[in-house]
Motif scaffolding. Structure first.
Motif, PDB file in Angstrom:
ATOM      1  N   ASP A   1      31.376  40.044  46.600  1.00  0.00           N
ATOM      2  CA  ASP A   1      32.843  40.045  46.628  1.00  0.00           C
ATOM      3  C   ASP A   1      33.369  39.114  47.711  1.00  0.00           C
ATOM      4  O   ASP A   1      34.341  38.380  47.497  1.00  0.00           O
ATOM      5  CB  ASP A   1      33.362  41.461  46.886  1.00  0.00           C
TER       6      ASP A   1
ATOM      7  N   LYS B   1      39.443  43.556  41.758  1.00  0.00           N
ATOM      8  CA  LYS B   1      38.095  43.770  41.258  1.00  0.00           C
ATOM      9  C   LYS B   1      38.115  44.855  40.199  1.00  0.00           C
ATOM     10  O   LYS B   1      38.667  45.937  40.419  1.00  0.00           O
ATOM     11  CB  LYS B   1      37.190  44.183  42.428  1.00  0.00           C
TER      12      LYS B   1
ATOM     13  N   SER C   1      35.956  39.909  38.925  1.00  0.00           N
ATOM     14  CA  SER C   1      36.864  39.966  40.071  1.00  0.00           C
ATOM     15  C   SER C   1      37.592  38.632  40.176  1.00  0.00           C
ATOM     16  O   SER C   1      37.123  37.604  39.666  1.00  0.00           O
ATOM     17  CB  SER C   1      36.116  40.268  41.370  1.00  0.00           C
TER      18      SER C   1
END
Length: 325
Positions: free
Chosen positions: A163, A229, A242
């Motif tokens: 992420d 996300k 995401s």
């Protein structure tokens, strides 16, 4: 798990030497959230584990007005999520850090480890002699490929699991890499490796090289950023898709836009031509929707993952709508 020797170097130079002298049998160890899993699952069976946690000058976060942000590779994900000036000035990074794994894992997982983690593909992690482990086939092509990539794939079809990488890519960050005697800095977009270039590795790190810092430029005045996300479960999970975005407006016009995606490609994905189409666009919903529909037109979906195209477009529309208010 096989027996191994646990080594604790006193500085970067020693750590680099230990990792470089026997690179096929040595792995770096920081938070250990990925390394331990790889060892337990026997994806890797190192003879040497080189502890990086006590190395100096890699545990700091520093923000300087007008210069930007420097984050050491050993800074934990929790420390990123809790750093006040990141929350204030880099919302995209703050939001990305807060949706990683669980609080317990964020407390030990590091920035460097998150960027350098190995693929979560169930064939790579499982008892399969897949292409990325030295075999001659990517089992996802004809197998269960719901979680695999829709762009940038071939001959391996993993997705990159980080992420923070998506957020930092949208921020146009750079990384510093120590190589034994010198330090070099490269753009984050040049750090990751597509399978078509080398399907055995995910980044450009050579034997003995260590990622030491991430450098994030100061955002222009008035710029806004955010991260979304989508997960199958609300609890700890990796992204199906995401999206992270940084936009700068000039009245009702998008002056510049930088949108990056996760869960869609073997690397954190940024489409420069798409971002150029967003730049100069008026912020009306219809105009933005029309451009968003052009995203991922070149997607090469596998049998079970075509859903990622409308999902990515929907997340992008939701995020841009929030940032343009």
């Amino acid at each position: 798990m096989n027996n191994f020797t646990y080594l604790q170097p006193k500085d970067l130079k020693e750590a680099s030497g230990l990792l470089g002298e026997d690179f096929a049998q040595a792995i770096p160890f920081a938070g250990g959230t990925d390394a331990l899993s790889l060892m337990k699952e026997e994806v890797v069976s190192p003879k040497k584990v080189v502890n990086l946690k006590s190395l100096p000058n890699m545990r700091d976060i520093k923000y300087e007005s007008g210069k930007g942000l420097r984050i050491g590779a050993l800074v934990t994900i929790s420390e990123i999520a809790e750093y006040a000036q990141i929350a204030e000035k880099y919302a995209i990074l703050h939001e990305a850090a807060n949706v990683i794994a669980s609080p317990q894992l964020r407390n030990v997982g590091t920035l460097g480890g998150n960027l350098c983690q190995r693929p979560r593909c169930h064939y790579f992690r499982g008892d399969f002699d897949c292409l990325r482990k030295g075999g001659d086939i990517c089992f996802a092509v004809q197998g269960h490929n719901k979680y695999h990539c829709i762009v940038g794939g071939g001959p391996c079809f993993i997705v990159h699991p980080s992420d923070l990488a998506v957020a930092l890519l949208a921020l146009d960050a750079r990384v510093s890499i120590f190589s034994g005697k010198t330090t070099r800095t490269v753009l984050l977009k040049e750090f990751f490796v597509l399978p078509e270039d080398d399907y055995l590795r995910e980044n450009i790190l050579e034997p003995g090289e260590i990622l030491t810092d991430v450098l994030v430029p100061e955002l222009p005045a008035g710029a806004k950023s955010g991260y979304l996300k989508f997960k199958e479960r609300e609890v700890w999970d990796f992204a199906l898709v995401s999206v992270g975005a940084v936009i700068q407006r000039d009245g009702s016009m998008i002056k510049s836009a930088r949108v990056a995606f996760g869960g869609v490609a073997p690397i954190p994905w940024l489409d420069e031509s798409f971002n150029q189409r967003l730049s100069g666009l008026t912020t009306g919903e219809e105009a933005v929707s029309n451009v968003i529909q052009q995203a991922f037109q070149d997607a090469d979906s596998l049998q079970m993952n075509a859903y990622k195209v409308p999902l990515a477009r929907g997340l992008m529309k939701q995020l841009l709508g929030r940032l343009m208010v």
